[in-house]
Design a protein around this motif. Structure first.
Motif, short mmCIF file in Angstrom:
data_model
loop_
_atom_site.label_atom_id
_atom_site.label_comp_id
_atom_site.label_asym_id
_atom_site.label_seq_id
_atom_site.Cartn_x
_atom_site.Cartn_y
_atom_site.Cartn_z
N GLY A 31 0.77 -1.44 -0.19
CA GLY A 31 0.07 0.20 0.29
C GLY A 31 0.45 1.14 -0.43
N PRO A 32 -0.25 1.83 -0.09
CA PRO A 32 0.85 3.96 -0.14
C PRO A 32 1.74 4.13 0.89
CG PRO A 32 -1.20 4.15 -0.61
CD PRO A 32 -1.17 2.37 -0.24
N SER A 33 2.74 4.59 0.79
CA SER A 33 3.82 5.05 2.36
C SER A 33 4.39 6.16 1.65
CB SER A 33 4.46 3.78 2.38
OG SER A 33 5.51 3.68 1.44
N ARG A 34 4.33 7.04 2.82
CA ARG A 34 5.26 7.73 2.91
C ARG A 34 6.40 7.55 2.90
NH1 ARG A 34 4.87 12.62 5.67
NH2 ARG A 34 5.08 11.26 7.23
N LEU A 35 7.69 8.78 2.01
CA LEU A 35 9.20 8.55 2.06
C LEU A 35 9.91 8.79 3.28
CD1 LEU A 35 10.73 9.82 -1.54
CD2 LEU A 35 10.40 6.96 -0.41
N GLU A 36 9.46 9.28 3.95
CA GLU A 36 9.63 9.91 5.35
C GLU A 36 9.56 8.86 6.55
OE1 GLU A 36 8.86 13.57 2.74
OE2 GLU A 36 7.58 11.67 3.38
N ASP A 37 8.25 8.49 6.23
CA ASP A 37 7.62 7.20 6.97
C ASP A 37 9.15 6.10 7.13
OD1 ASP A 37 5.16 8.24 8.54
OD2 ASP A 37 4.42 7.31 6.93
N VAL A 38 9.69 6.05 5.43
CA VAL A 38 10.25 4.64 5.39
C VAL A 38 11.55 4.78 6.27
CG1 VAL A 38 11.64 3.80 2.86
CG2 VAL A 38 9.07 4.42 2.90
N PHE A 39 11.60 6.34 5.58
CA PHE A 39 12.95 6.66 5.73
C PHE A 39 13.26 6.71 7.90
CE2 PHE A 39 15.37 10.41 8.33
CZ PHE A 39 17.42 9.51 7.65
N GLY A 40 12.01 6.69 8.15
CA GLY A 40 11.75 6.72 9.74
C GLY A 40 12.29 5.68 10.49
N ASN A 41 11.31 3.81 9.56
CA ASN A 41 11.71 3.33 9.67
C ASN A 41 13.18 2.55 9.63
OD1 ASN A 41 9.14 2.84 10.08
ND2 ASN A 41 8.64 1.48 8.03
N ILE A 42 13.91 3.08 8.79
CA ILE A 42 15.57 2.60 8.73
C ILE A 42 16.04 3.45 10.17
CG2 ILE A 42 17.50 3.51 7.43
CD1 ILE A 42 15.20 3.39 5.31
N VAL A 43 15.76 4.47 10.39
CA VAL A 43 16.37 5.06 11.31
C VAL A 43 16.45 4.69 12.62
CG1 VAL A 43 15.88 7.02 13.27
CG2 VAL A 43 16.53 7.34 10.48
N SER A 44 15.15 3.73 12.56
CA SER A 44 14.63 3.25 13.63
C SER A 44 15.76 1.80 14.02
CB SER A 44 13.44 2.41 13.90
OG SER A 44 12.17 3.60 14.29
#
Length: 127
Positions: A31-44
């Motif tokens: 489903g749709p996802s925002r790049l900021e959320d993807v990046f936040g998961n990487i940071v986590s």
């Protein structure tokens, strides 16, 4: 990846983890996802690894000119933007950045034909 990070990485206690993430989110496979959320998961994932004394290598997202099963996604600008976010974060946090993108992108900013498989086209045979 974030949901499985503890089981697949932290519990195994590696010395180093290489994180290569983002293209499936850009492809909107879940489903749709925002790049900021993807990046936040990487940071986590980075934070979890570092808290567990695991060194981190952050990889660029691999080049993708198109997503054959998702017409109209136009991944090129999204890959470039996410790679910029990852590289900036790596630079600011003394993390090794593994730049696959620059090393292998073709003139369209996608994977070269010899490294990818188009739907219905077999991989080149090597003897």
């Amino acid at each position: 990846m974030l949901v499985r990070f503890r089981e697949d990485v932290i519990n195994l206690k590696p010395a180093v983890v290489v994180i290569l993430a983002g293209i499936n989110d850009i492809a909107e496979n879940n489903g749709p996802s925002r790049l900021e959320d993807v990046f936040g998961n990487i940071v986590s994932m980075v934070e979890l690894a570092r808290a567990s004394h695991i060194r981190v290598v952050l990889s660029s997202v691999l080049p993708a000119y198109d997503i054959p099963w998702r017409a109209g996604i136009n991944p090129v600008p999204k890959v470039a933007r996410l790679n910029g976010m990852i590289k900036d974060y790596a630079d600011k946090n003394d993390i090794v950045y593994l730049d696959y993108f620059t090393a292998i992108a073709d003139e369209r900013k996608g994977l070269p034909a010899n490294l990818s498989k188009r739907w219905g086209t077999p991989y080149p045979r090597r003897l």
